[in-house]
Scaffold this active site. Structure first.
Site, PDB file in Angstrom:
ATOM      1  N   GLU A 111      -5.908  -8.444  -0.335  1.00 23.30           N
ATOM      2  CA  GLU A 111      -6.555  -8.034   0.911  1.00 23.30           C
ATOM      3  C   GLU A 111      -7.991  -7.682   0.606  1.00 23.30           C
ATOM      4  O   GLU A 111      -8.256  -6.857  -0.275  1.00 23.30           O
ATOM      5  CB  GLU A 111      -5.899  -6.786   1.523  1.00 23.30           C
ATOM      6  CG  GLU A 111      -4.586  -7.030   2.194  1.00 23.30           C
ATOM      7  CD  GLU A 111      -4.078  -5.813   2.963  1.00 23.30           C
ATOM      8  OE1 GLU A 111      -4.893  -5.028   3.494  1.00 23.30           O
ATOM      9  OE2 GLU A 111      -2.847  -5.650   3.027  1.00 23.30           O
ATOM     10  N   GLU A 130       0.822  -1.226   0.000  1.00 25.36           N
ATOM     11  CA  GLU A 130       0.000   0.000   0.000  1.00 25.36           C
ATOM     12  C   GLU A 130       0.849   1.267   0.000  1.00 25.36           C
ATOM     13  O   GLU A 130       0.611   2.199   0.768  1.00 25.36           O
ATOM     14  CB  GLU A 130      -0.947   0.005   1.205  1.00 25.36           C
ATOM     15  CG  GLU A 130      -1.950  -1.140   1.159  1.00 25.36           C
ATOM     16  CD  GLU A 130      -3.022  -1.051   2.219  1.00 25.36           C
ATOM     17  OE1 GLU A 130      -2.800  -0.374   3.235  1.00 25.36           O
ATOM     18  OE2 GLU A 130      -4.086  -1.654   2.032  1.00 25.36           O
TER      19      GLU A 130
HETATM   20  C1  BGP Z   1      -4.522  -2.443   5.187  1.00 28.54           C
HETATM   21  C2  BGP Z   1      -3.206  -2.983   5.659  1.00 28.54           C
HETATM   22  C3  BGP Z   1      -3.288  -4.169   6.518  1.00 28.54           C
HETATM   23  C4  BGP Z   1      -4.562  -4.309   7.304  1.00 28.54           C
HETATM   24  C5  BGP Z   1      -5.811  -3.795   6.679  1.00 28.54           C
HETATM   25  C6  BGP Z   1      -7.002  -3.615   7.601  1.00 28.54           C
HETATM   26  O1  BGP Z   1      -4.424  -1.078   5.017  1.00 28.54           O
HETATM   27  O2  BGP Z   1      -2.337  -3.330   4.597  1.00 28.54           O
HETATM   28  O3  BGP Z   1      -2.095  -4.204   7.213  1.00 28.54           O
HETATM   29  O4  BGP Z   1      -4.505  -4.392   8.636  1.00 28.54           O
HETATM   30  O5  BGP Z   1      -5.591  -2.578   6.034  1.00 28.54           O
HETATM   31  O6  BGP Z   1      -6.859  -2.463   8.359  1.00 28.54           O
HETATM   32  P1  BGP Z   1      -7.221  -2.388   9.885  1.00 28.54           P
HETATM   33  O7  BGP Z   1      -6.394  -3.411  10.564  1.00 28.54           O
HETATM   34  O8  BGP Z   1      -6.869  -0.983  10.310  1.00 28.54           O
HETATM   35  O9  BGP Z   1      -8.676  -2.648   9.958  1.00 28.54           O
END
Ligand code: BGP
Length: 494
Positions: free
Chosen positions: A389, A183
């Site tokens: 993701e 990201e």
């Molecule tokens: C993305 C990241 C992850 C992850 C996900 C969910 O931005 O790459 O590392 O954790 O988001 O975010 P969060 O854990 O804040 O809900």
């Protein structure tokens, strides 16, 4: 359903949210180790007047849950077996750069770190899971941040290249799919986290390191990261011609819809897409620096100059595939100040979306947005796409039977996968779906345990207590059915 037979089904985590063991076997702190959540404005560093440098200074009042996380460092074998239980044929995690080069600038790597990941990747192969490995998931070694100011400093390119050479050589044959920077298009929103960027030469207010970051430093980081990304592709291909290198962007913000058909909103939505995605996507995938950036640089009062050699390097070393996260869509209205969090941009509420995740996070749910995103990315880049993701974070507690009935998660996945299937039918070359957080990990955004994404529950709480025991949630069995039927089980619930 249209899933090809070699489609990658799996899950994704990151070293800094899963492993813990933050100072074990020679590892030194990463940038995320000094933050309780990546959206935090208060990093655990302070300015030393005498040395005129930042140094680590954690807040004793705060719980840095990622330091122990869910103890993946000692439990990955059992966890990977649990993942295999769902039929995963792939698994994404990251290498914490600081396990290999603890400060980032050593001449020689740390063997303990190399051996740790070698065993983990072997374990994945033994279980017939394709390792999908992120080289940097918000894990710039802290020393490179406080000493060099992170990616603003071109010396990081050489240090990074040494790291890339080391790991690609060591894991040749074991790892075939590499992702460069997780990201990285978050650089403009969270420069410290996404690029380790810190203004270390005369910061304007040393007590507010984030507020003191200059635009020039951020754009210098952009420049150096584009060059480093191209080097990564070149180095990896030279060492291992069999491997493939992809970029990884947060692409929720591809689905920024104009709030209405006011041309101002249509063009504003386009500019948001560019800023949030294509500033990086175009150089990575097409090898070009977009011309509209000249206007942006002028507005930001910065100078960004790529040499002819750098432009040629970027042109010749584009990525083999595009991987991305997608959590939700957003809307653009010129009259409304957008903000952002780990799920992407946040604009005015979209009245056409039916679902929202429960509070306290309440992220809107837009499964059709993933089809739209896949189509836009494929039309633009014509590269294989991997969803690395997608998922939903919920506040969950075990019921009396000692399990969790997470029907909302099942529904979320089903709806998104149906839209992935439609995108495949549209002709998009999507090669994998790796669910975010198949086992509960520390949340990236807020640094909590309470926000759980897993099919597997981990007994750990916001105050740090818990046995770390793993328990299977109901969605585990549903995802297993979907995987085992290569998506056909989605039909039953039309
Ligand atoms: C993305 C990241 C992850 C992850 C996900 C969910 O931005 O790459 O590392 O954790 O988001 O975010 P969060 O854990 O804040 O809900």
């Amino acid at each position: 359903m249209n899933f090809p037979k070699d489609f990658l089904w799996g899950g994704a985590i990151a070293a800094n949210q899963y492993e813990g063991a933050w100072l074990e076997d020679g590892k030194q702190p990463n940038v995320t180790d000094i933050l309780v959540g990546i959206m935090s404005r208060k990093p655990g560093i302070k300015w030393n007047e005498e040395t005129e440098k930042y140094e680590m200074c954690l807040d004793p009042e705060l719980a840095y849950l990622s330091h122990e996380a869910v103890d993946g460092y000692h439990r990955y074998r059992e966890d990977l077996k649990l993942m295999k239980g769902m039929g995963f044929n792939s698994f994404r995690t990251s290498i914490a750069w600081g396990r290999i080069f603890p400060n980032g600038d050593e001449e020689e790597p740390n063997e303990a770190g190399l051996a740790f990941y070698e065993d983990m990747f072997r374990c994945m192969r033994e279980l017939d899971m394709e390792p999908v490995i992120t080289l940097s998931h918000y894990e710039t070694p802290l020393h490179l941040v406080t000493e060099y100011g992170g990616w603003r400093d071109p010396r990081l390119i050489g240090l990074w290249n040494r790291y890339v050479e080391t790991v690609v050589t060591r894991y040749k044959g074991l790892v075939k799919l590499w992702l460069t920077f997780n990201e990285v298009n978050n650089l403009f929103r969270i420069p410290l986290v996404a690029g380790g960027v810190l203004t270390v030469d005369h910061p304007k207010d040393p007590s507010d390191p984030i507020g003191s970051t200059t635009k020039q430093d951020i754009w210098d980081a952009y420049h150096n990261i584009l060059v480093a990304n191209a080097w990564t592709v070149k180095i990896a291909h030279e060492i291992d011609p069999e491997c493939q290198v992809g970029c990884m962007l947060t692409s929720s913000s591809v689905a920024v819809y104009p709030y209405n058909c006011d041309p101002k909103n249509v063009f504003g939505a386009l500019e948001s897409q560019r800023m949030a995605n294509f500033y990086f996507g175009d150089p990575f995938c097409l090898g070009i620096i977009p011309t509209y950036l000249n206007k942006v640089w002028k507005k930001d009062g910065v100078t960004v100059t790529f040499t002819d050699e750098e432009r040629a390097l970027i042109k010749e070393n584009t990525v083999d595939f595009f991987s991305f996260s997608y959590y939700r869509s957003s809307t653009y209205d010129y009259d409304y100040a957008m903000r952002g969090d780990t799920g992407g941009l946040v604009g005015k509420e979209n009245p056409y979306l039916k679902d929202k995740a429960p509070q306290p996070w309440g992220w809107p749910v837009d499964p059709e947005g993933i089809r739209y995103t896949l189509n836009v990315l494929y039309d633009r880049y014509h590269l294989p796409l991997y969803i690395v993701e997608n998922g939903v974070g919920l506040d969950e507690n075990l019921n009396e039977e000692g399990t969790i009935e997470d029907s909302f998660r099942e529904h979320y996945i089903e709806e998104h996968l149906k839209n992935v299937s439609l995108a495949l039918e549209d002709g998009v070359d999507c090669r994998g779906y790796l669910y975010w957080g198949p086992i509960d990990v520390v949340s990236a955004g807020t640094g909590e345990m309470k926000k759980r994404y897993g099919f597997v529950y981990v007994d750990r709480f916001n105050d740090g207590h818990g046995t770390l025991e793993r328990k299977i949630k109901k969605s585990y069995y549903r995802f297993k059915e979907i995987i085992e039927s290569n998506g056909e089980a989605l039909e039953e619930k039309e």
